[in-house]
Design an enzyme around this catalytic site. Structure first.
Site, PDB file in Angstrom:
ATOM      1  N   ASP A 284      70.435  56.061  43.471  1.00 48.86           N
ATOM      2  CA  ASP A 284      70.716  57.247  42.590  1.00 48.86           C
ATOM      3  C   ASP A 284      71.660  56.538  41.050  1.00 48.86           C
ATOM      4  O   ASP A 284      72.340  55.742  41.342  1.00 48.86           O
ATOM      5  CB  ASP A 284      71.927  58.077  43.193  1.00 48.86           C
ATOM      6  CG  ASP A 284      72.218  59.370  42.242  1.00 48.86           C
ATOM      7  OD1 ASP A 284      71.319  59.899  41.638  1.00 48.86           O
ATOM      8  OD2 ASP A 284      73.308  59.513  42.149  1.00 48.86           O
TER       9      ASP A 284
ATOM     10  N   ASN B  86      70.962  61.029  28.532  1.00 46.97           N
ATOM     11  CA  ASN B  86      70.002  62.140  28.005  1.00 46.97           C
ATOM     12  C   ASN B  86      71.051  62.768  26.871  1.00 46.97           C
ATOM     13  O   ASN B  86      70.644  62.992  25.713  1.00 46.97           O
ATOM     14  CB  ASN B  86      69.723  62.904  29.102  1.00 46.97           C
ATOM     15  CG  ASN B  86      68.570  62.476  29.835  1.00 46.97           C
ATOM     16  OD1 ASN B  86      67.665  61.865  29.182  1.00 46.97           O
ATOM     17  ND2 ASN B  86      68.247  62.901  30.776  1.00 46.97           N
TER      18      ASN B  86
ATOM     19  N   ASP C  71      64.109  58.517  29.529  1.00 47.80           N
ATOM     20  CA  ASP C  71      62.740  58.434  30.091  1.00 47.80           C
ATOM     21  C   ASP C  71      62.809  56.846  30.043  1.00 47.80           C
ATOM     22  O   ASP C  71      62.197  56.324  31.080  1.00 47.80           O
ATOM     23  CB  ASP C  71      61.659  58.950  29.334  1.00 47.80           C
ATOM     24  CG  ASP C  71      61.693  60.457  29.248  1.00 47.80           C
ATOM     25  OD1 ASP C  71      62.461  61.082  30.262  1.00 47.80           O
ATOM     26  OD2 ASP C  71      60.813  61.235  28.582  1.00 47.80           O
TER      27      ASP C  71
ATOM     28  N   ASP D  98      66.830  61.559  38.788  1.00 46.08           N
ATOM     29  CA  ASP D  98      67.262  60.081  38.318  1.00 46.08           C
ATOM     30  C   ASP D  98      67.407  59.456  40.015  1.00 46.08           C
ATOM     31  O   ASP D  98      68.656  58.715  40.014  1.00 46.08           O
ATOM     32  CB  ASP D  98      68.588  60.246  37.938  1.00 46.08           C
ATOM     33  CG  ASP D  98      69.592  60.923  38.548  1.00 46.08           C
ATOM     34  OD1 ASP D  98      69.286  61.619  39.537  1.00 46.08           O
ATOM     35  OD2 ASP D  98      70.807  60.892  38.254  1.00 46.08           O
TER      36      ASP D  98
END
Length: 172
Positions: free
Chosen positions: A64, A72, A81, A107
């Site tokens: 994770d 973001n 991305d 993610d």
């Protein structure tokens, strides 16, 4: 000449080829180019059966990306991305050909390590984590990695159970 969903094919082999290509694309994560959760589940089910049959170990690592939302929010989704693609490629480039990496969530990544005991699994995941952390630091991204790794000699019968166990291990 055959027509399938508005696409013309010169032969039955052309149709078969198009169906195979579509099947392949349905197993790949469009953003990162690694396997997606569908692909991971298919392979993991096969490896569960193989592990039961041959009594070989099976290891799954669940990864994770901590603080990914910050990327973001602070730098934009295109940077997020790019980060996901970098992580996916780093994992893919640092596992064996017999191993599989898949993006199983926004993610989250999972690595399937067939016929792999705990020592080798630890070495692989530590290497992946170290290289990815170096990339994060180099770019000034505040992302770290929580990794849950579990090795089974006699794995549970479902992929969901395996992922649940490896996911729970991320918090220890």
């Amino acid at each position: 000449c055959l027509e399938f969903c508005g696409v013309r094919f010169g032969s039955l082999s052309g149709l078969k080829s198009a169906v195979e290509k579509e099947k392949e694309l349905s197993r790949i994560d469009f953003l990162t180019g690694v396997g997606n959760s569908r692909y991971f589940i298919e392979l993991a089910n096969m490896e569960i059966n193989r592990a039961h049959r041959y009594k070989h170990p099976l290891t799954v690592a669940n990864i994770d990306l901590d603080n990914f939302k910050t990327i973001n929010d602070r730098y934009g989704h295109s940077t997020g991305d790019n980060l996901l693609r970098l992580v996916a490629n780093t994992i893919k480039d640092n596992i064996r050909l017999t191993d599989t990496v898949a993006r199983v969530g926004g993610d989250e990544f999972a690595i399937l390590l067939p016929e792999t005991g705990p020592e080798l699994a630890e070495a692989i995941t530590r290497k992946v984590q170290k290289i990815n952390l170096e990339i994060m630091q180099k770019n000034g991204w505040p992302v770290t990695f929580s990794i849950g790794v579990v090795t089974f000699i006699n794995p549970p019968s479902t992929v969901d159970e395996i992922l649940k166990i490896s996911d729970n291990l991320m918090y220890f």
